[in-house]
Design an enzyme around this catalytic site. Structure first.
Site, PDB file in Angstrom:
ATOM      1  N   ILE A 224      -6.280 -37.202  11.696  1.00 14.03           N
ATOM      2  CA  ILE A 224      -4.485 -38.054  11.907  1.00 14.03           C
ATOM      3  C   ILE A 224      -5.184 -39.053  12.964  1.00 14.03           C
ATOM      4  O   ILE A 224      -5.268 -38.741  14.338  1.00 14.03           O
ATOM      5  CB  ILE A 224      -4.124 -36.609  11.865  1.00 14.03           C
ATOM      6  CG1 ILE A 224      -3.911 -35.729  11.026  1.00 14.03           C
ATOM      7  CG2 ILE A 224      -2.323 -37.477  11.793  1.00 14.03           C
ATOM      8  CD1 ILE A 224      -3.771 -34.377  10.938  1.00 14.03           C
ATOM      9  N   TYR A 225      -4.113 -39.844  12.737  1.00 13.38           N
ATOM     10  CA  TYR A 225      -4.294 -41.076  13.310  1.00 13.38           C
ATOM     11  C   TYR A 225      -2.523 -41.598  14.647  1.00 13.38           C
ATOM     12  O   TYR A 225      -1.671 -41.908  13.181  1.00 13.38           O
ATOM     13  CB  TYR A 225      -4.377 -42.393  12.827  1.00 13.38           C
ATOM     14  CG  TYR A 225      -6.148 -42.953  12.672  1.00 13.38           C
ATOM     15  CD1 TYR A 225      -6.683 -43.023  13.381  1.00 13.38           C
ATOM     16  CD2 TYR A 225      -6.525 -42.560  11.559  1.00 13.38           C
ATOM     17  CE1 TYR A 225      -8.469 -43.571  13.490  1.00 13.38           C
ATOM     18  CE2 TYR A 225      -7.506 -42.239  11.127  1.00 13.38           C
ATOM     19  CZ  TYR A 225      -8.677 -43.147  12.305  1.00 13.38           C
ATOM     20  OH  TYR A 225     -10.378 -42.601  12.240  1.00 13.38           O
ATOM     21  N   PHE A 226      -2.776 -41.780  15.721  1.00 18.31           N
ATOM     22  CA  PHE A 226      -1.335 -41.996  15.656  1.00 18.31           C
ATOM     23  C   PHE A 226      -1.386 -43.152  16.934  1.00 18.31           C
ATOM     24  O   PHE A 226      -2.335 -44.298  17.185  1.00 18.31           O
ATOM     25  CB  PHE A 226      -1.367 -40.902  17.587  1.00 18.31           C
ATOM     26  CG  PHE A 226      -0.634 -39.580  16.419  1.00 18.31           C
ATOM     27  CD1 PHE A 226      -0.100 -39.014  16.515  1.00 18.31           C
ATOM     28  CD2 PHE A 226      -2.268 -39.028  16.381  1.00 18.31           C
ATOM     29  CE1 PHE A 226       0.362 -37.682  16.284  1.00 18.31           C
ATOM     30  CE2 PHE A 226      -2.685 -37.475  15.786  1.00 18.31           C
ATOM     31  CZ  PHE A 226      -1.032 -37.015  15.554  1.00 18.31           C
TER      32      PHE A 226
END
Length: 179
Positions: free
Chosen positions: A36-38
């Site tokens: 999960i990239y932010f």
């Protein structure tokens, strides 16, 4: 730690598995990964070439979760960059903390990854949802070490495996965002 990494598009997992076996590489594990990239509320990581992710790995009945920060790439030939990683207990709570601090979820990347070991190389064959097959070869170095020799040895290993083009500096996240 400095992660010296080169990635290339490949035609077939089977073809590369056979070539890895021929040179004596040993398969070490199969793993499912969900990243999960932010993006930062302060700077646009797409512009600064940085990454912040929560990675959940699943192998057999074992699940591990990590926060990883990747700094900008430090050369024009590979994906070599500073990497800081630490284990955490709960991805949902970590995600809530990031979002409370103003970080925004960008995308989730899922892949099945086969790991191989050969000399001082970690080799992975990546079946990323939505992308063609890829192979990554990496060597981890201590901060401050010269990475040029490691990088050159990675390109020589690709050549030994018959791969002389199709190299990709773009992350899986960026490749999926382009679709």
């Amino acid at each position: 730690m400095i992660e010296v990494e080169v990635k290339a598009k490949i035609n077939s997992f089977k073809e590369i598995e056979d070539k890895l076996s021929q040179i004596g590489a040993v398969k070490t594990k199969d793993e499912f990964q969900e990243d999960i990239y932010f993006n930062s509320p302060v700077v646009d990581f797409a512009e600064t070439d940085e990454a912040l992710r929560i990675r959940t790995t699943k192998q057999n009945n074992e699940t591990n979760i990590f926060i990883t920060y990747k700094g900008p790439k430090i050369d024009a030939k590979s994906k070599t960059r500073k990497e800081i990683e630490m284990g955490i207990a709960n991805s949902s709570q970590c995600s809530e903390i990031f979002e409370a601090l103003g970080f925004e979820k960008v995308r989730t990347v899922r892949k099945d990854r086969q790991y191989f070991s050969y000399q001082n190389f970690e080799i992975s064959l990546d079946d990323v949802e939505g992308l063609d097959p890829y192979m990554e070869i990496e060597i981890a170095l201590d901060d401050g070490k010269d990475y040029s020799e490691a990088q050159e040895s990675i390109f020589k290993l690709f050549e030994k495996l018959g791969i002389t083009d199709g190299f990709e500096r773009t992350s899986y996240l960026e490749l999926l965002e382009k679709l």
